[in-house]
Scaffold this active site. Structure first.
Site, mmCIF file in Angstrom:
data_model
loop_
_atom_site.group_PDB
_atom_site.id
_atom_site.type_symbol
_atom_site.label_atom_id
_atom_site.label_comp_id
_atom_site.label_asym_id
_atom_site.label_seq_id
_atom_site.Cartn_x
_atom_site.Cartn_y
_atom_site.Cartn_z
ATOM 1 N N LYS A 282 0.867 -1.184 0.000
ATOM 2 C CA LYS A 282 0.000 0.000 0.000
ATOM 3 C C LYS A 282 0.911 1.244 0.000
ATOM 4 O O LYS A 282 1.890 1.293 0.737
ATOM 5 C CB LYS A 282 -0.872 -0.015 1.262
ATOM 6 C CG LYS A 282 -2.216 0.626 1.110
ATOM 7 C CD LYS A 282 -3.146 0.221 2.272
ATOM 8 C CE LYS A 282 -4.576 0.472 1.936
ATOM 9 N NZ LYS A 282 -5.511 -0.041 2.939
ATOM 10 N N GLU A 367 -18.992 -6.936 10.041
ATOM 11 C CA GLU A 367 -19.980 -6.260 10.905
ATOM 12 C C GLU A 367 -21.047 -7.227 11.422
ATOM 13 O O GLU A 367 -21.548 -7.070 12.541
ATOM 14 C CB GLU A 367 -20.636 -5.101 10.153
ATOM 15 C CG GLU A 367 -19.728 -3.889 9.947
ATOM 16 C CD GLU A 367 -18.802 -4.027 8.756
ATOM 17 O OE1 GLU A 367 -18.867 -5.053 8.048
ATOM 18 O OE2 GLU A 367 -17.994 -3.100 8.529
ATOM 19 N N ARG A 395 -25.593 -3.924 6.862
ATOM 20 C CA ARG A 395 -25.104 -5.299 6.664
ATOM 21 C C ARG A 395 -25.460 -6.169 7.860
ATOM 22 O O ARG A 395 -25.526 -7.394 7.748
ATOM 23 C CB ARG A 395 -23.600 -5.251 6.432
ATOM 24 C CG ARG A 395 -23.010 -6.566 6.152
ATOM 25 C CD ARG A 395 -21.738 -6.513 5.387
ATOM 26 N NE ARG A 395 -21.932 -6.313 3.939
ATOM 27 C CZ ARG A 395 -20.910 -6.274 3.100
ATOM 28 N NH1 ARG A 395 -19.685 -6.362 3.566
ATOM 29 N NH2 ARG A 395 -21.107 -6.106 1.805
HETATM 30 C C1 LIG Z 1 -18.636 -3.586 4.839
HETATM 31 C C2 LIG Z 1 -17.538 -2.561 4.909
HETATM 32 N N1 LIG Z 1 -16.957 -2.303 6.099
HETATM 33 C C3 LIG Z 1 -15.981 -1.374 6.183
HETATM 34 C C4 LIG Z 1 -15.567 -0.687 5.065
HETATM 35 C C5 LIG Z 1 -14.516 0.394 5.182
HETATM 36 N N2 LIG Z 1 -13.332 0.076 4.408
HETATM 37 C C6 LIG Z 1 -13.081 0.610 3.232
HETATM 38 S S1 LIG Z 1 -11.702 0.050 2.546
HETATM 39 C C7 LIG Z 1 -11.350 -0.893 3.925
HETATM 40 C C8 LIG Z 1 -10.106 -1.713 4.008
HETATM 41 C C9 LIG Z 1 -10.059 -2.659 2.841
HETATM 42 O O1 LIG Z 1 -8.880 -3.445 2.967
HETATM 43 P P1 LIG Z 1 -8.495 -4.333 1.716
HETATM 44 O O2 LIG Z 1 -9.678 -5.063 1.237
HETATM 45 O O3 LIG Z 1 -7.303 -5.108 2.127
HETATM 46 O O4 LIG Z 1 -8.134 -3.288 0.571
HETATM 47 P P2 LIG Z 1 -6.856 -2.324 0.506
HETATM 48 O O5 LIG Z 1 -7.331 -0.963 0.997
HETATM 49 O O6 LIG Z 1 -5.790 -2.890 1.369
HETATM 50 O O7 LIG Z 1 -6.483 -2.279 -0.946
HETATM 51 C C10 LIG Z 1 -12.364 -0.793 4.839
HETATM 52 C C11 LIG Z 1 -12.395 -1.482 6.146
HETATM 53 C C12 LIG Z 1 -16.218 -0.992 3.845
HETATM 54 N N3 LIG Z 1 -15.903 -0.331 2.693
HETATM 55 N N4 LIG Z 1 -17.160 -1.933 3.791
HETATM 56 MG MG LIG Z 2 -5.332 -4.788 2.029
#
Ligand SMILES: Cc1ncc(C[n+]2csc(CCOP(=O)(O)OP(=O)(O)O)c2C)c(N)n1
Ligand SMILES: [Mg+2]
Ligand SMILES: CC(=O)[C@@H](O)[C@H](O)COP(=O)(O)O
Length: 626
Positions: A282, A367, A395
Site C-alpha cells: 500500500k 460487521e 449489513r
Molecule cells: C462492509 C464494509 N466495512 C468497512 C468498510 C470500510 N473500508 C473501506 S476500505 C477498507 C479496508 C479494505 O482493505 P483491503 O480489502 O485489504 O483493501 P486495501 O485498501 O488494502 O487495498 C475498509 C475497512 C467498507 N468499505 N465496507
Molecule cells: Mg489490504
C-alpha cells in the site's frame, strides 16, 4: 509526450511494448500523487495496484471480459487505463467518482463500496456467461486481504470451489492491511503463503532446469511436482484454498508486472476457478504513504505532495468526542468492551484499545459477526460498544434484530458517518440506520445535536442493559454547543415564542439543529409562533413529544436520515396512535441513491437547509404547500 497520454483504453495498453510498462507505471504513480494530493482520496490503495491493474488489462479484455473490484476504492488506475484522465474533480460534485461508476464507463461494474462483495458478483457474472453460452468471456474479481475477512467472501468461495470449470479468476491483492494491518487467522495464513515465495522460486527454477534435461527431466519434474504438495505443506501449511478445491497460484510479486501477467495468463489458461495471490505494498513508490504507520494513506485529505503532510487542519470531530468519553467510561466500567470492524482509528477506538487492549476486539471487515459477537459478550456480562459507520449497519440488520434485540442484549452501537457523508457517494451515506433502528423492538436511539451531547448520550447508553441502544452522529467537525432553553420531560426545548398554542412545532433530530433553528427564526419572522425541540432520545417516540404535538398547529420533523420510515414517520405513527391529529411534515433524505458531492452541496440539493425548510413551512402555513 508521456506514455500515459497515449493510453485511451485497454487496447492501447495491450499494444504497448512491455519495455514501456515501467515508464507507464512511474507516470501513473506520479499522476496519482500529484492529483490525489489536491483532491483527497484513496492514494495508498491505488499506488499499490499499479502493476496489478496494468497486468489485468493486458491479460483480460475488458469490457468483453469483466473485472470486478472489491470495495472499489482501488480503481483509480483502472479508470486511468480506461480513458478517464481528468481527476481534478475526483469525488466532487460532477467529478469522477472515487469508485467504479457505470455511468462513467462500460468497464465499470460494481459501484457498491461495501467490502467483501466482489466474489459473489463475479460468481454470478461468470455463471451468467456460462448459461448464455459465452464461456470464453472471463470474469476476474480483485479482492483485498482486508475484504477477504468479510463473511460474504467465504460464502462465494464455497460455491466457486465447487464449480470446477467456471471461467473465473480471483485475485487476492495482499498488502497485509485494511487500514491497519489485517488481523486474524486468514491474515496469518496469507502470511505463511507469503513466506513460500522462496519456495515457489525454487520450484520454478527446478521446473525450468528439469524440463531442459532430456529424457528423464520431465519425469523428474513430475515426481518433484508430486512431492511439491507434501513439501509445500511442510514448508507452509497452505492447503486452505487448495483444500477447498480452488487452484492456488502464487504468491506473486505484485510489483513485477511481467510476473503478474504470467500468473494471470496461466490462470486464464487453466479453464476453471483459480486464485492468484498477489503481494503488493500500500502506498508503493511514495515514501510518505509507505511510512505512514496509521494506514499508509488509505484515505487522505488535501496534502502537500512533497511532504505528505495535511494542508487542511481538521477541527475536533464527533469521533473525537466519542473516543475521549469512551476512555473515561472504560476507566469506570470494567464491563465496557469495544468492537471495531477493521476500522480502529477511523471510528475512534484506538485510544480505548491502547488503554484496554484486552477489552478491544478488531474482528476484520465483519460487521455481522461483530454484532452477534456483541450479543455473546452481553450474555457474558459485558456491555459491548460496536463502533461502525452508519452505512455498514445495513449489513448487520438481522444480527441486530435477532441476536441483540430478540435477546434484549445491552449492546451499544455507535454509528459514525451517519447521514449525508458526501465524497464517497451513494453506498456511503449513512441514511438508512434510523429507519433500520425504528423497526427494532426495544431499541433506543439518540442522535446528539452537538459535541456536548455526545458524552451524555454515551453515558446514558452504557446504562441501558435490557436492549440495544444506538448513538449516531455525522462525519467531520462538530457544531458549537446549542443550549437547552428548558426541558419538557426528556425533550430539550431549544427555542420558542411565548404564544400558545404554537403554529409550528419543529422537531430537530440530531446534527441539523442549526438549520432547524434558522428555519424556525424565518417562520417566526413570517408572523407565526414556533417551538423548536430536540427529542434527545428520538426512538422510541416519547409521550412528552406526543403531548407537545397535541396542541401545536403542525409538526415539522427534520432528520439527516432517509425520510422513508425515519424518525419523522415514527412520530407521525405515534401521534396517530395517541389520537393526535396534528399534521406532520417530514424533511429528510429522499429515497434515492445520492451521488458524490460535498455534504453542504447535497443538503442544498435535497432541501435540508434553513431556507428550504422555512420556505416549505411558510408555504404550508399559507396553504400553498405542494
Ligand atoms: C462492509 C464494509 N466495512 C468497512 C468498510 C470500510 N473500508 C473501506 S476500505 C477498507 C479496508 C479494505 O482493505 P483491503 O480489502 O485489504 O483493501 P486495501 O485498501 O488494502 O487495498 C475498509 C475497512 C467498507 N468499505 N465496507
Ligand atoms: Mg489490504
Ligand atoms: C472506502 C471506505 O469505505 C472508506 O475508506 C471511506 O472512504 C470512508 O472514508 P472516511 O473515513 O473519510 O469517511
Amino acid at each position: 509526450m508521456t506514455v500515459l497520454s497515449r493510453i485511451h483504453g485497454p487496447e492501447d495498453l495491450r499494444a504497448l511494448p512491455a519495455a514501456e510498462l515501467p515508464a507507464l507505471a512511474a507516470e501513473i504513480r506520479e499522476f496519482l500523487v500529484e492529483s490525489v494530493s489536491r483532491t483527497g482520496g484513496h492514494l495508498g490503495p491505488n499506488l499499490g495496484v499499479v502493476e496489478l491493474t496494468l497486468a489485468l488489462h493486458r491479460v483480460f479484455e475488458s469490457p468483453r471480459d469483466t473485472i470486478v473490484f472489491d470495495t472499489g476504492h482501488q480503481s483509480y488506475v483502472h479508470k486511468l487505463l480506461t480513458g478517464r484522465h481528468d481527476f481534478t474533480g475526483l469525488r466532487g460534485k460532477g467529478g469522477v467518482s472515487g469508485y467504479p461508476s457505470r455511468r462513467e464507463s462500460p468497464h465499470d461494474v460494481v459501484e457498491n463500496s461495501h467490502a467483501s462483495t466482489a466474489l459473489s458478483w463475479a460468481y454470478g457474472i461468470a455463471n451468467g456467461r456460462v448459461v448464455a453460452g459465452e464461456r470464453s468471456r472471463y470474469t476476474v474479481a480483485v479482492i483485498g486481504d482486508g475484504a477477504l475477512t468479510g463473511g460474504m467472501a467465504w460464502e462465494a468461495l464455497n460455491n466457486i470451489a465447487a464449480d470446477k470449470d467456471l471461467p473465473l479468476v480471483v485475485v487476492v491483492n495482499d498488502n497485509e492491511r485494511s487500514y491497519a494491518p489485517t488481523r486474524g487467522g486468514l491474515a496469518d495464513h496469507l502470511a505463511t503463503l507469503r513466506t513460500t515465495r522462496g519456495y515457489e522460486r525454487f520450484l520454478e527454477w527446478g521446473k525450468t532446469r528439469l524440463n531442459r534435461t532430456p529424457v528423464v527431466g520431465g519425469a523428474m519434474y513430475e515426481a518433484l511436482h508430486g512431492v511439491k504438495k507434501g513439501l509445500k505443506d511442510i514448508v507452509a501449511p497452505q492447503g486452505m484454498f487448495e483444500d477447498l478445491g480452488i487452484k492456488y497460484l502464487g504468491p506473486v510479486d505484485g510489483h513485477d508486472e511481467q510476473a503478474v501477467e504470467a500468473a494471470l495468463r496461466r490462470a486464464r489458461a487453466f479453464g476453471g476457478p483459480v486464485l492468484v495471490h498477489v503481494l503488493t505494498q500500500k502506498g508503493r513508490g511514495y515514501e510518505p504513504a509507505v511510512n505512514d504507520a496509521a494506514d499508509q494513506f488509505h484515505g487522505i485529505g488535501v496534502i502537500n505532495p512533497e511532504t505528505g503532510l495535511p494542508l487542511e487542519i481538521a477541527g475536533r470531530s464527533w469521533t473525537d468526542e466519542f473516543s475521549d468519553e469512551l476512555v473515561r467510561i472504560g476507566a469506570e466500567r470494567r464491563d465496557v468492551v469495544a468492537i471495531t470492524a477493521a476500522m480502529m482509528m477511523p471510528v475512534g477506538l484506538q485510544p480505548f484499545a491502547d488503554a484496554y487492549p484486552r477489552r478491544t476486539f478488531d474482528v476484520g471487515i465483519a460487521e455481522q459477526h461483530a454484532t452477534t459477537m456483541a450479543a455473546g459478550l452481553a450474555y457474558a456480562g459485558m456491555h459491548p460498544i460496536v463502533a461502525i459507520y452508519a452505512t455498514f449497519l445495513n449489513r448487520a440488520f438481522d444480527q441486530l434484530l435477532m441476536d441483540c434485540a430478540l435477546h434484549r442484549a445491552g449492546v451499544t452501537f455507535v454509528l459514525d458517518r451517519a447521514g449525508i457523508t458526501g465524497p464517497d457517494g451513494a453506498s456511503h451515506h449513512g441514511m438508512w440506520d434510523m429507519s433500520i433502528a425504528a423497526m427494532v423492538p426495544g431499541l433506543r436511539l439518540a442522535a446528539p445535536r452537538d459535541s456536548a451531547q455526545v458524552p451524555l448520550a454515551l453515558r446514558a447508553a452504557v446504562d441501558i442493559a435490557d436492549g440495544p441502544s444506538v448513538i449516531r452522529f455525522p462525519k467531520g467537525a462538530t457544531a458549537p454547543p446549542i443550549e437547552t432553553f428548558r426541558r419538557v420531560g426528556g425533550v430539550d426545548v431549544l427555542a420558542e415564542t411565548t404564544m400558545e398554542p404554537v403554529d409550528v412545532l419543529f422537531v430537530s433530530v440530531g446534527a441539523l439543529a442549526p438549520a432547524v433553528l434558522g428555519a424556525a427564526e424565518k417562520v417566526e419572522t413570517g408572523g407565526h409562533s414556533v417551538r423548536v425541540v430536540d427529542p434527545v432520545w428520538s426512538l422510541p417516540v416519547s409521550d412528552d413529544l406526543v403531548e407537545l404535538a397535541r396542541s401545536a398547529g403542525r409538526v415539522v420533523v427534520v432528520e439527516d436520515n432517509g425520510v422513508a420510515n425515519g424518525v419523522g414517520t415514527q412520530i407521525r405513527e405515534a401521534l396517530a396512535a395517541a389520537g393526535v391529529d396534528t399534521p406532520v411534515r417530514l424533511h429528510g433524505i429522499p429515497k434515492e441513491f445520492l451521488d458524490h458531492a460535498s455534504r453542504a452541496q447535497l443538503f442544498e440539493q435535497i432541501g435540508l437547509t434553513a431556507d428550504a425548510i422555512a420556505t416549505a413551512t411558510l408555504a404550508d402555513l399559507a396553504g400553498t404547500h405542494r
